[in-house]
Write a protein that holds these residues in place. Structure first.
Motif, PDB file in Angstrom:
ATOM      1  N   MET A 198      24.001  25.152  64.712  1.00  0.00           N
ATOM      2  CA  MET A 198      24.632  26.442  64.462  1.00  0.00           C
ATOM      3  C   MET A 198      24.097  27.087  63.183  1.00  0.00           C
ATOM      4  O   MET A 198      23.735  26.393  62.244  1.00  0.00           O
ATOM      5  N   ASP A 199      24.054  28.409  63.200  1.00  0.00           N
ATOM      6  CA  ASP A 199      23.812  29.200  61.996  1.00  0.00           C
ATOM      7  C   ASP A 199      25.007  30.132  61.878  1.00  0.00           C
ATOM      8  O   ASP A 199      25.074  31.125  62.584  1.00  0.00           O
ATOM      9  N   ARG A 200      25.954  29.727  61.067  1.00  0.00           N
ATOM     10  CA  ARG A 200      27.279  30.343  61.013  1.00  0.00           C
ATOM     11  C   ARG A 200      27.904  30.211  62.401  1.00  0.00           C
ATOM     12  O   ARG A 200      28.161  29.115  62.826  1.00  0.00           O
ATOM     13  N   LYS A 201      28.097  31.326  63.118  1.00  0.00           N
ATOM     14  CA  LYS A 201      28.700  31.225  64.460  1.00  0.00           C
ATOM     15  C   LYS A 201      27.668  31.376  65.573  1.00  0.00           C
ATOM     16  O   LYS A 201      28.025  31.416  66.744  1.00  0.00           O
ATOM     17  N   MET A 202      26.386  31.464  65.194  1.00  0.00           N
ATOM     18  CA  MET A 202      25.335  31.658  66.196  1.00  0.00           C
ATOM     19  C   MET A 202      24.722  30.323  66.609  1.00  0.00           C
ATOM     20  O   MET A 202      24.310  29.531  65.757  1.00  0.00           O
ATOM     21  N   LEU A 203      24.663  30.089  67.911  1.00  0.00           N
ATOM     22  CA  LEU A 203      24.051  28.882  68.450  1.00  0.00           C
ATOM     23  C   LEU A 203      22.537  29.016  68.377  1.00  0.00           C
ATOM     24  O   LEU A 203      21.958  29.939  68.939  1.00  0.00           O
ATOM     25  N   MET A 218      30.279  27.910  76.191  1.00  0.00           N
ATOM     26  CA  MET A 218      30.452  29.122  75.389  1.00  0.00           C
ATOM     27  C   MET A 218      31.528  30.005  76.019  1.00  0.00           C
ATOM     28  O   MET A 218      31.627  30.084  77.246  1.00  0.00           O
ATOM     29  N   ASP A 229      31.235  32.445  71.585  1.00  0.00           N
ATOM     30  CA  ASP A 229      31.548  31.366  70.648  1.00  0.00           C
ATOM     31  C   ASP A 229      31.355  30.007  71.309  1.00  0.00           C
ATOM     32  O   ASP A 229      31.671  29.822  72.492  1.00  0.00           O
ATOM     33  N   THR A 254      23.466  22.304  61.132  1.00  0.00           N
ATOM     34  CA  THR A 254      22.757  23.559  60.905  1.00  0.00           C
ATOM     35  C   THR A 254      21.255  23.280  60.937  1.00  0.00           C
ATOM     36  O   THR A 254      20.837  22.118  60.950  1.00  0.00           O
ATOM     37  N   THR A 270      28.563  19.340  65.161  1.00  0.00           N
ATOM     38  CA  THR A 270      27.515  20.354  65.000  1.00  0.00           C
ATOM     39  C   THR A 270      26.768  20.132  63.699  1.00  0.00           C
ATOM     40  O   THR A 270      27.229  19.412  62.808  1.00  0.00           O
TER      41      THR A 270
END
Length: 151
Positions: free
Chosen positions: A106-111, A41, A45, A83, A81
């Motif tokens: 990932m959830d959008r840009k969140m790990l 990270m 990100d 979701t 990746t």
């Protein structure tokens, strides 16, 4: 079954490193925590994945040692990746196609977590075992031939 089902059972403990940390430190963390991968990270990100595969490849290139290399020099900077809503059949296909042992979720840009090929295989086996138990119970409770179901 979806990736969220695996994460719910697995928990959400994550281990991360930054790309500018020494590779030797990342190897120490992996050995200390008995894990096969680290999420890389930078500024919040996801920028890569580091697994023992990349570590071994880096060691081979460096004469059998990690030396003073940084994580950045060894990590996979285009990790596969998925979701939380990705279907398990799709995850299996993706991991097999890319020979990926670990996949960030990932959830959008969140790990949200990391799943391993082991996690996927275990979920499939557990699901099949559950289905087998349900089928055996159904067959066991099925009326014998010649009996009326209302008896």
């Amino acid at each position: 079954m979806k990736v969220s089902d695996i994460l719910r059972v697995k928990g959400n403990t994550l281990y991360t490193v930054t790309p500018d940390e020494p590779l030797a430190h990342a190897v120490d963390v992996m050995a200390d925590k008995d894990i096969g991968s680290l999420v890389v990270m930078e500024h919040g990100d996801l920028v890569g994945m580091l697994s023992f595969r990349e570590v071994i490849q880096a060691m081979v290139k460096n004469g059998g040692s990690v030396g003073t290399r940084l994580v950045r020099s060894a990590m996979d900077d285009h990790p596969l990746t998925c979701t939380t809503e990705t279907d398990m059949d799709e995850v299996r296909r993706m991991m097999l196609d890319r020979h990926a042992r670990y996949m960030p979720v990932m959830d959008r840009k969140m790990l949200m977590g990391v799943i391993s090929f082991y996690d996927v295989a275990k979920a499939v086996v557990d699901s099949q075992n559950f289905e087998n138990k349900m089928l055996k119970a159904y067959i066991r409770d099925w009326p014998a031939e010649g009996q009326n179901a209302s008896n």
